[in-house]
Design an enzyme around this catalytic site. Sequence first.
Site, mmCIF file in Angstrom:
data_model
loop_
_atom_site.group_PDB
_atom_site.id
_atom_site.type_symbol
_atom_site.label_atom_id
_atom_site.label_comp_id
_atom_site.label_asym_id
_atom_site.label_seq_id
_atom_site.Cartn_x
_atom_site.Cartn_y
_atom_site.Cartn_z
ATOM 1 N N SER A 11 -17.411 4.654 6.195
ATOM 2 C CA SER A 11 -16.466 4.786 5.088
ATOM 3 C C SER A 11 -17.149 4.459 3.767
ATOM 4 C CB SER A 11 -15.287 3.835 5.294
ATOM 5 O OG SER A 11 -14.587 3.716 4.073
ATOM 6 N N HIS A 36 -16.448 9.220 6.106
ATOM 7 C CA HIS A 36 -15.034 8.873 5.934
ATOM 8 C C HIS A 36 -14.758 8.590 4.456
ATOM 9 C CE1 HIS A 36 -11.206 7.343 7.584
ATOM 10 N NE2 HIS A 36 -11.272 6.400 6.650
ATOM 11 N N ASP A 38 -11.781 7.398 1.859
ATOM 12 C CA ASP A 38 -10.470 6.762 1.766
ATOM 13 C C ASP A 38 -9.832 7.070 0.418
ATOM 14 O OD1 ASP A 38 -10.162 5.279 4.258
ATOM 15 O OD2 ASP A 38 -11.957 4.198 3.608
ATOM 16 N N MET A 40 -6.684 6.573 -1.918
ATOM 17 C CA MET A 40 -5.551 5.645 -2.077
ATOM 18 C C MET A 40 -4.911 5.846 -3.450
ATOM 19 S SD MET A 40 -7.201 2.151 -0.570
ATOM 20 C CE MET A 40 -8.328 2.173 0.840
ATOM 21 N N HIS A 69 -9.186 10.545 4.646
ATOM 22 C CA HIS A 69 -8.043 9.732 5.050
ATOM 23 C C HIS A 69 -7.135 9.549 3.838
ATOM 24 C CE1 HIS A 69 -6.740 5.464 6.652
ATOM 25 N NE2 HIS A 69 -5.731 6.311 6.598
ATOM 26 N N MET A 71 -4.257 7.984 2.070
ATOM 27 C CA MET A 71 -3.291 6.879 2.035
ATOM 28 C C MET A 71 -2.497 7.050 0.746
ATOM 29 S SD MET A 71 -5.878 4.034 3.446
ATOM 30 C CE MET A 71 -7.228 5.133 3.085
ATOM 31 N N MET A 140 -4.705 2.473 12.897
ATOM 32 C CA MET A 140 -5.188 1.542 11.879
ATOM 33 C C MET A 140 -5.213 0.151 12.508
ATOM 34 S SD MET A 140 -5.770 3.328 9.172
ATOM 35 C CE MET A 140 -6.305 1.890 8.244
ATOM 36 N N ASP A 178 -9.671 2.825 12.767
ATOM 37 C CA ASP A 178 -10.046 2.538 11.384
ATOM 38 C C ASP A 178 -9.629 1.113 10.999
ATOM 39 O OD1 ASP A 178 -10.750 2.640 8.745
ATOM 40 O OD2 ASP A 178 -9.316 4.191 8.163
HETATM 41 C C1 DX5 Z 1 -8.757 0.736 4.935
HETATM 42 C C2 DX5 Z 1 -9.542 2.018 5.039
HETATM 43 C C3 DX5 Z 1 -10.740 1.902 5.884
HETATM 44 C C4 DX5 Z 1 -11.798 0.956 5.351
HETATM 45 C C5 DX5 Z 1 -12.524 0.395 6.538
HETATM 46 O O1 DX5 Z 1 -7.577 0.991 4.285
HETATM 47 O O2 DX5 Z 1 -8.737 3.036 5.588
HETATM 48 O O3 DX5 Z 1 -11.326 3.175 6.148
HETATM 49 O O4 DX5 Z 1 -12.713 1.563 4.498
HETATM 50 O O5 DX5 Z 1 -13.355 -0.609 6.111
HETATM 51 P P1 DX5 Z 1 -13.932 -1.711 7.096
HETATM 52 O O6 DX5 Z 1 -14.689 -0.982 8.154
HETATM 53 O O7 DX5 Z 1 -14.779 -2.563 6.217
HETATM 54 O O8 DX5 Z 1 -12.746 -2.430 7.689
HETATM 55 ZN ZN ZN Z 2 -9.791 4.930 6.239
#
Ligand code: DX5
Ligand code: ZN
Length: 236
Positions: A11, A36, A38, A40, A69, A71, A140, A178
Amino acid sequence: MEKSSVIISPSILSADFTRLGEELREVQEAGADWIHIDVMDGRFVPNITVGPMIVEAVKKVSTIPLDVHLMISDPDKYLDDFCRAGADILTVHPEATYHLHRTLTRIRELGMKAGAALNPSTGLGAIRHVAPDLDVAMIMTVNPGFGGQSFIETMMPKLRDLKSLLDESDLTVLIEIDGGVTPKNAGSLAREGAQAFVAGSAVFGNPPYREAIAKLRAAAEGQNEASLQPAIPGAR
Ligand code: DX5
Ligand code: ZN
């Protein structure tokens, strides 16, 4: 050496954004299977990160699939944008969309793989009836919003139940995990049915990346650290 069936998806949330291009090249050379990203929005989760513009930039230097991903609230508005930006797998949260079936169908229509990610408190019922419309089911194992959080152990029975649900229906949906994934828990996760592993801090926070990825892969494949081969460039 046979190619591993375990998927490691670093990620970029934990990458150094001032050197994002280099970071991406490094993890790819280090054996990452997917990247990956993220996304948000500060509404569905209490943090704001990146949008289609960064996905498009990442696409330019990527040779492996982009695992995006979302969010974000109301993801339907942005499916086309993320498709144009180069997402290969697009994962949404059922908690963030009223019509998950419509959303997943649209993602596939656009030619991407469709994923659904479940918050820790969301039951499997949220995806049970759309399982045939899924390519990826993501559990998650932290509350989404931030990297570097601790793995929520009580998600193990949920993973087990998801695996049985998919086995019973004879569907080929890939199980992705994740949040808080490390070489310590990757083995038990894989034994319970996980196939794809998102890892932010376990990769970007643990250079050299080749070693970090190899440790995760070996743990998921059920090897212990002692049996790890010295890294051979280009080999897996
Ligand atoms: C959290 C994200 C994850 C995050 C994981 O909301 O969806 O993808 O980057 O990070 P680690 O592996 O550090 O928990
Ligand atoms: Zn993620």
